[in-house]
Design a protein around this motif. Structure first.
Motif, PDB file in Angstrom:
ATOM      1  N   HIS A  39      48.477  10.094 -40.201  1.00  0.00           N
ATOM      2  CA  HIS A  39      47.313  10.875 -40.621  1.00  0.00           C
ATOM      3  C   HIS A  39      47.711  12.201 -41.267  1.00  0.00           C
ATOM      4  CE1 HIS A  39      48.436  12.414 -36.684  1.00  0.00           C
ATOM      5  NE2 HIS A  39      47.673  13.478 -36.881  1.00  0.00           N
ATOM      6  N   LEU A  40      48.972  12.594 -41.126  1.00  0.00           N
ATOM      7  CA  LEU A  40      49.451  13.860 -41.702  1.00  0.00           C
ATOM      8  C   LEU A  40      50.188  13.668 -43.024  1.00  0.00           C
ATOM      9  CD1 LEU A  40      50.776  15.486 -38.400  1.00  0.00           C
ATOM     10  CD2 LEU A  40      48.685  16.091 -39.640  1.00  0.00           C
ATOM     11  N   PHE A  41      50.411  12.431 -43.441  1.00  0.00           N
ATOM     12  CA  PHE A  41      51.159  12.185 -44.672  1.00  0.00           C
ATOM     13  C   PHE A  41      50.496  12.860 -45.869  1.00  0.00           C
ATOM     14  CE2 PHE A  41      53.541   7.999 -43.414  1.00  0.00           C
ATOM     15  CZ  PHE A  41      54.191   8.697 -42.420  1.00  0.00           C
ATOM     16  N   GLU A  42      49.169  12.889 -45.868  1.00  0.00           N
ATOM     17  CA  GLU A  42      48.461  13.486 -47.007  1.00  0.00           C
ATOM     18  C   GLU A  42      48.633  15.003 -47.074  1.00  0.00           C
ATOM     19  OE1 GLU A  42      44.034  13.881 -44.944  1.00  0.00           O
ATOM     20  OE2 GLU A  42      44.479  12.179 -46.246  1.00  0.00           O
ATOM     21  N   SER A  43      49.182  15.608 -46.009  1.00  0.00           N
ATOM     22  CA  SER A  43      49.438  17.046 -46.005  1.00  0.00           C
ATOM     23  C   SER A  43      50.726  17.398 -46.744  1.00  0.00           C
ATOM     24  CB  SER A  43      49.527  17.567 -44.559  1.00  0.00           C
ATOM     25  OG  SER A  43      48.326  17.325 -43.858  1.00  0.00           O
ATOM     26  N   TYR A  44      51.446  16.378 -47.193  1.00  0.00           N
ATOM     27  CA  TYR A  44      52.707  16.571 -47.918  1.00  0.00           C
ATOM     28  C   TYR A  44      52.584  15.954 -49.301  1.00  0.00           C
ATOM     29  CZ  TYR A  44      54.765  18.041 -43.516  1.00  0.00           C
ATOM     30  OH  TYR A  44      55.035  18.718 -42.349  1.00  0.00           O
ATOM     31  N   GLU A  45      53.272  16.550 -50.260  1.00  0.00           N
ATOM     32  CA  GLU A  45      53.263  15.988 -51.609  1.00  0.00           C
ATOM     33  C   GLU A  45      53.978  14.640 -51.630  1.00  0.00           C
ATOM     34  OE1 GLU A  45      54.775  18.785 -54.461  1.00  0.00           O
ATOM     35  OE2 GLU A  45      53.530  20.412 -53.679  1.00  0.00           O
ATOM     36  N   ARG A  46      55.094  14.553 -50.876  1.00  0.00           N
ATOM     37  CA  ARG A  46      55.858  13.313 -50.814  1.00  0.00           C
ATOM     38  C   ARG A  46      56.336  13.079 -49.393  1.00  0.00           C
ATOM     39  NH1 ARG A  46      60.654  14.210 -53.980  1.00  0.00           N
ATOM     40  NH2 ARG A  46      61.045  11.979 -53.819  1.00  0.00           N
ATOM     41  N   VAL A  47      56.374  11.797 -49.009  1.00  0.00           N
ATOM     42  CA  VAL A  47      56.907  11.393 -47.709  1.00  0.00           C
ATOM     43  C   VAL A  47      58.001  10.366 -47.965  1.00  0.00           C
ATOM     44  CG1 VAL A  47      56.406  10.341 -45.467  1.00  0.00           C
ATOM     45  CG2 VAL A  47      54.679  11.802 -46.572  1.00  0.00           C
ATOM     46  N   ILE A  48      59.162  10.577 -47.356  1.00  0.00           N
ATOM     47  CA  ILE A  48      60.306   9.675 -47.523  1.00  0.00           C
ATOM     48  C   ILE A  48      60.725   9.171 -46.152  1.00  0.00           C
ATOM     49  CG2 ILE A  48      62.688   9.469 -48.337  1.00  0.00           C
ATOM     50  CD1 ILE A  48      62.063  11.931 -50.168  1.00  0.00           C
ATOM     51  N   LEU A  49      60.686   7.878 -45.967  1.00  0.00           N
ATOM     52  CA  LEU A  49      61.122   7.272 -44.712  1.00  0.00           C
ATOM     53  C   LEU A  49      62.381   6.461 -44.965  1.00  0.00           C
ATOM     54  CD1 LEU A  49      57.728   6.029 -43.195  1.00  0.00           C
ATOM     55  CD2 LEU A  49      58.866   8.243 -42.881  1.00  0.00           C
ATOM     56  N   ILE A  50      63.470   6.840 -44.299  1.00  0.00           N
ATOM     57  CA  ILE A  50      64.758   6.173 -44.451  1.00  0.00           C
ATOM     58  C   ILE A  50      64.984   5.275 -43.230  1.00  0.00           C
ATOM     59  CG2 ILE A  50      67.240   6.507 -44.734  1.00  0.00           C
ATOM     60  CD1 ILE A  50      66.449   9.454 -45.633  1.00  0.00           C
ATOM     61  N   ALA A  51      65.170   3.992 -43.483  1.00  0.00           N
ATOM     62  CA  ALA A  51      65.406   3.011 -42.404  1.00  0.00           C
ATOM     63  C   ALA A  51      64.317   3.034 -41.342  1.00  0.00           C
ATOM     64  CB  ALA A  51      66.775   3.236 -41.771  1.00  0.00           C
ATOM     65  N   PRO A  52      63.043   2.949 -41.745  1.00  0.00           N
ATOM     66  CA  PRO A  52      61.973   2.905 -40.741  1.00  0.00           C
ATOM     67  C   PRO A  52      61.902   1.528 -40.085  1.00  0.00           C
ATOM     68  CG  PRO A  52      61.030   2.577 -42.906  1.00  0.00           C
ATOM     69  CD  PRO A  52      62.516   2.827 -43.108  1.00  0.00           C
ATOM     70  N   PHE A  53      61.258   1.472 -38.948  1.00  0.00           N
ATOM     71  CA  PHE A  53      61.076   0.194 -38.253  1.00  0.00           C
ATOM     72  C   PHE A  53      59.808   0.257 -37.420  1.00  0.00           C
ATOM     73  CE2 PHE A  53      64.109   2.916 -36.000  1.00  0.00           C
ATOM     74  CZ  PHE A  53      63.504   3.079 -34.765  1.00  0.00           C
ATOM     75  N   LEU A  54      59.189  -0.909 -37.216  1.00  0.00           N
ATOM     76  CA  LEU A  54      58.035  -0.984 -36.326  1.00  0.00           C
ATOM     77  C   LEU A  54      58.487  -1.051 -34.873  1.00  0.00           C
ATOM     78  CD1 LEU A  54      55.716  -3.502 -38.249  1.00  0.00           C
ATOM     79  CD2 LEU A  54      55.822  -1.007 -38.433  1.00  0.00           C
ATOM     80  N   SER A  55      59.579  -1.747 -34.656  1.00  0.00           N
ATOM     81  CA  SER A  55      60.192  -1.855 -33.333  1.00  0.00           C
ATOM     82  C   SER A  55      61.703  -1.896 -33.534  1.00  0.00           C
ATOM     83  CB  SER A  55      59.715  -3.116 -32.617  1.00  0.00           C
ATOM     84  OG  SER A  55      60.484  -3.350 -31.449  1.00  0.00           O
ATOM     85  N   PHE A  56      62.430  -1.032 -32.840  1.00  0.00           N
ATOM     86  CA  PHE A  56      63.877  -0.977 -33.017  1.00  0.00           C
ATOM     87  C   PHE A  56      64.516  -2.321 -32.708  1.00  0.00           C
ATOM     88  CE2 PHE A  56      68.204   0.546 -31.633  1.00  0.00           C
ATOM     89  CZ  PHE A  56      68.602   1.004 -32.884  1.00  0.00           C
ATOM     90  N   THR A  57      63.953  -3.031 -31.722  1.00  0.00           N
ATOM     91  CA  THR A  57      64.546  -4.304 -31.311  1.00  0.00           C
ATOM     92  C   THR A  57      64.233  -5.447 -32.275  1.00  0.00           C
ATOM     93  OG1 THR A  57      62.669  -4.687 -29.814  1.00  0.00           O
ATOM     94  CG2 THR A  57      64.639  -3.662 -28.876  1.00  0.00           C
ATOM     95  N   ASP A  58      63.461  -5.169 -33.338  1.00  0.00           N
ATOM     96  CA  ASP A  58      63.304  -6.170 -34.403  1.00  0.00           C
ATOM     97  C   ASP A  58      64.638  -6.420 -35.101  1.00  0.00           C
ATOM     98  OD1 ASP A  58      60.597  -6.557 -34.027  1.00  0.00           O
ATOM     99  OD2 ASP A  58      59.982  -5.134 -35.580  1.00  0.00           O
ATOM    100  N   SER A  59      65.521  -5.429 -35.037  1.00  0.00           N
ATOM    101  CA  SER A  59      66.794  -5.525 -35.746  1.00  0.00           C
ATOM    102  C   SER A  59      67.994  -5.361 -34.821  1.00  0.00           C
ATOM    103  CB  SER A  59      66.843  -4.454 -36.843  1.00  0.00           C
ATOM    104  OG  SER A  59      68.097  -4.421 -37.474  1.00  0.00           O
ATOM    105  N   PHE A  60      67.851  -4.472 -33.853  1.00  0.00           N
ATOM    106  CA  PHE A  60      68.948  -4.141 -32.946  1.00  0.00           C
ATOM    107  C   PHE A  60      68.593  -4.693 -31.567  1.00  0.00           C
ATOM    108  CE2 PHE A  60      71.879  -1.451 -30.578  1.00  0.00           C
ATOM    109  CZ  PHE A  60      72.937  -1.272 -31.463  1.00  0.00           C
ATOM    110  N   PRO A  61      69.277  -5.725 -31.084  1.00  0.00           N
ATOM    111  CA  PRO A  61      68.864  -6.418 -29.858  1.00  0.00           C
ATOM    112  C   PRO A  61      68.733  -5.490 -28.640  1.00  0.00           C
ATOM    113  CG  PRO A  61      70.586  -7.644 -30.983  1.00  0.00           C
ATOM    114  CD  PRO A  61      70.486  -6.324 -31.685  1.00  0.00           C
ATOM    115  N   GLU A  62      67.726  -5.760 -27.837  1.00  0.00           N
ATOM    116  CA  GLU A  62      67.490  -4.953 -26.644  1.00  0.00           C
ATOM    117  C   GLU A  62      68.713  -4.944 -25.725  1.00  0.00           C
ATOM    118  OE1 GLU A  62      64.661  -5.012 -22.644  1.00  0.00           O
ATOM    119  OE2 GLU A  62      63.851  -5.819 -24.518  1.00  0.00           O
ATOM    120  N   ARG A  63      69.408  -6.069 -25.629  1.00  0.00           N
ATOM    121  CA  ARG A  63      70.572  -6.129 -24.737  1.00  0.00           C
ATOM    122  C   ARG A  63      71.643  -5.117 -25.158  1.00  0.00           C
ATOM    123  NH1 ARG A  63      74.461  -8.907 -27.472  1.00  0.00           N
ATOM    124  NH2 ARG A  63      73.715 -10.223 -29.180  1.00  0.00           N
TER     125      ARG A  63
END
Length: 199
Positions: free
Chosen positions: A64-88
């Motif tokens: 909801h705060l993205f519009e407060s910035y001219e640009r937003v840059i997300l590097i290596a974002p994820f919805l869940s870390f364990t989608d890529s890096f196993p929980e174990r």
């Protein structure tokens, strides 16, 4: 240029010294608690950058705060870390922190592609363990697509931490974003990062 940079787990301003000279450099867990991030960036600015865990936190709690910035840059974002890096493996890191925290942190930075990793600070022990626990349980659920025309998403083609399949899940819920591939691992070089910021 007013820049806010939200780092990742075990990150440090020393990793991006040129950026740290001019940006507000926020480090999760050792510098702030996740619940406090929206208030810390609410004032807005020109460029908001999140890297890895920082990108996850921004996408999860600060959309909801993205519009407060001219640009937003997300590097290596994820919805869940364990989608890529196993929980174990995260749990193995937590166990390893009990006996060799410096080794765990150093190994993580090495896997990020870091050539000159920051030193481990023993005072950060509890915060870093808390951060690993956060990475196991934190999930982003976005019921419908989000339109973010001022958003750029960056993926390192050699990233061994947040792999392409995790990024693809982000792409499924974000519309109008620009995607950039960097020729790096999980940690993109400062030269690449500054080039993207200054575009």
């Amino acid at each position: 240029m007013k820049i806010v940079f939200v780092g990742g787990w075990a990150s440090s301003p020393n990793q991006y010294p040129q950026l740290a000279e001019s940006a507000r450099f926020l480090v999760p867990f050792t510098g702030f608690e996740p619940v406090d991030l929206p208030a810390q960036i609410a004032q807005g600015g020109e460029v908001l950058v999140g890297w890895s865990t920082g990108a996850h936190m921004l996408l999860k709690d600060c959309r909801h705060l993205f519009e407060s910035y001219e640009r937003v840059i997300l590097i290596a974002p994820f919805l869940s870390f364990t989608d890529s890096f196993p929980e174990r493996l995260v749990r193995r890191m937590i166990s390893g922190m009990k006996t060799d925290p410096a080794g765990v942190v150093s190994s993580f930075h090495e896997n990020c592609g870091e050539t000159d990793p920051p030193d481990y600070n023993p005072a950060d022990y509890a915060s870093l363990v808390s951060g690993l626990e956060y990475l196991i349980f934190s999930k982003i659920e976005i019921p419908e697509k989000v339109s973010c025309p001022n958003l750029t998403i960056v993926h390192g083609v050699k990233d061994r931490i947040v792999r392409r399949k995790a990024l693809d899940k982000v792409a499924e819920v974000v519309e109008s974003a620009r995607f950039i591939e960097a020729g790096s691992g999980h940690k993109i070089s400062e030269t690449e990062l500054m080039g993207i910021i200054r575009e």
